[in-house]
Scaffold this motif. Structure first.
Motif, PDB file in Angstrom:
ATOM      1  N   MET A 207       0.846  -1.177   0.000  1.00 21.04           N
ATOM      2  CA  MET A 207       0.000   0.000   0.000  1.00 21.04           C
ATOM      3  C   MET A 207       0.887   1.234   0.000  1.00 21.04           C
ATOM      4  SD  MET A 207      -2.599   1.440   2.957  1.00 21.04           S
ATOM      5  CE  MET A 207      -4.118   0.729   2.408  1.00 21.04           C
ATOM      6  N   LYS A 208       0.653   2.112  -0.965  1.00 19.10           N
ATOM      7  CA  LYS A 208       1.339   3.393  -0.993  1.00 19.10           C
ATOM      8  C   LYS A 208       0.447   4.426  -0.327  1.00 19.10           C
ATOM      9  CE  LYS A 208       3.785   2.741  -5.334  1.00 19.10           C
ATOM     10  NZ  LYS A 208       3.948   3.268  -6.693  1.00 19.10           N
ATOM     11  N   VAL A 209       1.064   5.294   0.451  1.00 20.23           N
ATOM     12  CA  VAL A 209       0.350   6.401   1.076  1.00 20.23           C
ATOM     13  C   VAL A 209       1.017   7.686   0.613  1.00 20.23           C
ATOM     14  CG1 VAL A 209      -0.347   7.479   3.243  1.00 20.23           C
ATOM     15  CG2 VAL A 209      -0.243   4.993   3.081  1.00 20.23           C
ATOM     16  N   ARG A 210       0.218   8.551   0.000  1.00 19.91           N
ATOM     17  CA  ARG A 210       0.736   9.827  -0.497  1.00 19.91           C
ATOM     18  C   ARG A 210       0.072  10.971   0.245  1.00 19.91           C
ATOM     19  NH1 ARG A 210      -0.710   6.973  -5.249  1.00 19.91           N
ATOM     20  NH2 ARG A 210       1.084   6.129  -6.318  1.00 19.91           N
ATOM     21  N   ILE A 211       0.796  12.067   0.375  1.00 18.92           N
ATOM     22  CA  ILE A 211       0.300  13.256   1.060  1.00 18.92           C
ATOM     23  C   ILE A 211       0.254  14.401   0.052  1.00 18.92           C
ATOM     24  CG2 ILE A 211       0.744  14.905   2.918  1.00 18.92           C
ATOM     25  CD1 ILE A 211       2.493  12.624   4.182  1.00 18.92           C
ATOM     26  N   TYR A 212      -0.900  15.092   0.025  1.00 24.37           N
ATOM     27  CA  TYR A 212      -1.050  16.223  -0.890  1.00 24.37           C
ATOM     28  C   TYR A 212      -1.740  17.394  -0.214  1.00 24.37           C
ATOM     29  CZ  TYR A 212      -0.002  13.085  -4.771  1.00 24.37           C
ATOM     30  OH  TYR A 212       0.608  12.194  -5.619  1.00 24.37           O
ATOM     31  N   SER A 213      -1.409  18.560  -0.689  1.00 24.17           N
ATOM     32  CA  SER A 213      -2.148  19.765  -0.310  1.00 24.17           C
ATOM     33  C   SER A 213      -3.373  19.861  -1.218  1.00 24.17           C
ATOM     34  CB  SER A 213      -1.279  21.005  -0.499  1.00 24.17           C
ATOM     35  OG  SER A 213      -1.048  21.242  -1.882  1.00 24.17           O
ATOM     36  N   ARG A 214      -4.273  20.734  -0.855  1.00 20.06           N
ATOM     37  CA  ARG A 214      -5.460  20.978  -1.683  1.00 20.06           C
ATOM     38  C   ARG A 214      -5.047  21.417  -3.095  1.00 20.06           C
ATOM     39  NH1 ARG A 214     -10.766  22.679  -0.118  1.00 20.06           N
ATOM     40  NH2 ARG A 214     -11.866  23.338  -1.978  1.00 20.06           N
ATOM     41  N   GLN A 215      -4.115  22.348  -3.171  1.00 23.27           N
ATOM     42  CA  GLN A 215      -3.671  22.870  -4.466  1.00 23.27           C
ATOM     43  C   GLN A 215      -3.063  21.765  -5.336  1.00 23.27           C
ATOM     44  OE1 GLN A 215      -0.702  25.952  -4.164  1.00 23.27           O
ATOM     45  NE2 GLN A 215      -1.050  26.637  -6.239  1.00 23.27           N
ATOM     46  N   GLU A 216      -2.228  20.924  -4.741  1.00 24.92           N
ATOM     47  CA  GLU A 216      -1.588  19.843  -5.495  1.00 24.92           C
ATOM     48  C   GLU A 216      -2.618  18.840  -6.015  1.00 24.92           C
ATOM     49  OE1 GLU A 216       2.726  19.383  -3.277  1.00 24.92           O
ATOM     50  OE2 GLU A 216       0.942  18.577  -2.288  1.00 24.92           O
TER      51      GLU A 216
ATOM     52  N   ALA B 226      -9.661   4.805  10.896  1.00 23.73           N
ATOM     53  CA  ALA B 226      -8.920   3.541  10.931  1.00 23.73           C
ATOM     54  C   ALA B 226      -9.668   2.449  10.171  1.00 23.73           C
ATOM     55  CB  ALA B 226      -8.669   3.122  12.377  1.00 23.73           C
ATOM     56  N   GLU B 227     -10.973   2.365  10.347  1.00 24.29           N
ATOM     57  CA  GLU B 227     -11.780   1.382   9.609  1.00 24.29           C
ATOM     58  C   GLU B 227     -11.687   1.614   8.107  1.00 24.29           C
ATOM     59  OE1 GLU B 227     -15.806   1.222  11.097  1.00 24.29           O
ATOM     60  OE2 GLU B 227     -15.099   1.107  13.165  1.00 24.29           O
ATOM     61  N   PHE B 228     -11.729   2.881   7.690  1.00 21.21           N
ATOM     62  CA  PHE B 228     -11.614   3.222   6.271  1.00 21.21           C
ATOM     63  C   PHE B 228     -10.253   2.766   5.727  1.00 21.21           C
ATOM     64  CE2 PHE B 228     -10.497   6.145   2.833  1.00 21.21           C
ATOM     65  CZ  PHE B 228     -11.623   6.060   2.028  1.00 21.21           C
ATOM     66  N   ILE B 229      -9.197   3.000   6.491  1.00 25.89           N
ATOM     67  CA  ILE B 229      -7.851   2.601   6.075  1.00 25.89           C
ATOM     68  C   ILE B 229      -7.743   1.082   5.968  1.00 25.89           C
ATOM     69  CG2 ILE B 229      -5.418   2.543   6.792  1.00 25.89           C
ATOM     70  CD1 ILE B 229      -5.981   5.371   8.060  1.00 25.89           C
ATOM     71  N   TYR B 230      -8.249   0.361   6.966  1.00 28.20           N
ATOM     72  CA  TYR B 230      -8.220  -1.104   6.919  1.00 28.20           C
ATOM     73  C   TYR B 230      -9.000  -1.632   5.730  1.00 28.20           C
ATOM     74  CZ  TYR B 230      -6.109  -1.471  11.564  1.00 28.20           C
ATOM     75  OH  TYR B 230      -5.260  -1.394  12.626  1.00 28.20           O
ATOM     76  N   SER B 231     -10.135  -1.035   5.439  1.00 27.68           N
ATOM     77  CA  SER B 231     -10.946  -1.453   4.292  1.00 27.68           C
ATOM     78  C   SER B 231     -10.188  -1.234   2.985  1.00 27.68           C
ATOM     79  CB  SER B 231     -12.269  -0.685   4.282  1.00 27.68           C
ATOM     80  OG  SER B 231     -13.011  -0.987   3.131  1.00 27.68           O
ATOM     81  N   ALA B 232      -9.559  -0.070   2.844  1.00 28.34           N
ATOM     82  CA  ALA B 232      -8.774   0.209   1.637  1.00 28.34           C
ATOM     83  C   ALA B 232      -7.621  -0.785   1.508  1.00 28.34           C
ATOM     84  CB  ALA B 232      -8.253   1.638   1.674  1.00 28.34           C
ATOM     85  N   TYR B 233      -6.972  -1.067   2.612  1.00 32.90           N
ATOM     86  CA  TYR B 233      -5.868  -2.024   2.619  1.00 32.90           C
ATOM     87  C   TYR B 233      -6.340  -3.410   2.172  1.00 32.90           C
ATOM     88  CZ  TYR B 233      -2.089  -4.968   4.350  1.00 32.90           C
ATOM     89  OH  TYR B 233      -1.077  -5.902   4.440  1.00 32.90           O
TER      90      TYR B 233
END
Length: 112
Positions: free
Chosen positions: A1-10, A84-91
């Motif tokens: 699983m890749k986790v990326r961080i973005y600003s609103r503008q990006e 956390a539930e959302f993250i586990y589901s995505a995983y």
């Protein structure tokens, strides 16, 4: 699983350019306080690029400012369990995750 961080503008630039990554879920933080002062403010619209979005309305506050905001530390991020539930589901679905907030530095980075 890749986790990326973005600003609103990006992230808005990525959406407009058609470069939103497939098989990706989004955790999107928006500011409650900005919403109260700017009637045109709204969360990032992911509806055309992603079906798995978890929106969280949470102001960007320093630890010591939480009590001054009228909240309590243990109640400030009440969506933590749902997040956390959302993250586990995505995983479990083999999805990557984008964490996005206004500047891509505090809430999204902390969540990631």
């Amino acid at each position: 699983m890749k986790v990326r961080i973005y600003s609103r503008q990006e992230i808005e630039k990525i959406i407009v350019n058609g470069d939103f990554p497939q098989n990706t879920a989004v955790i999107s933080f928006c500011d409650h306080s900005i919403k109260k002062t700017d009637r045109n403010y709204s969360p990032v619209n992911y509806s055309k690029v992603c079906n798995h979005v978890f929106y969280i309305e949470l102001d960007d506050l320093d630890f010591e400012d939480i009590n001054d905001s009228g909240s309590e530390y243990n109640l400030f991020f009440s969506e933590a369990d749902e997040t956390a539930e959302f993250i586990y589901s995505a995983y479990e679905q083999g999805m990557d995750i984008i964490c996005q907030c206004e500047y891509g530095q505090s809430r999204s980075a902390g969540c990631a």
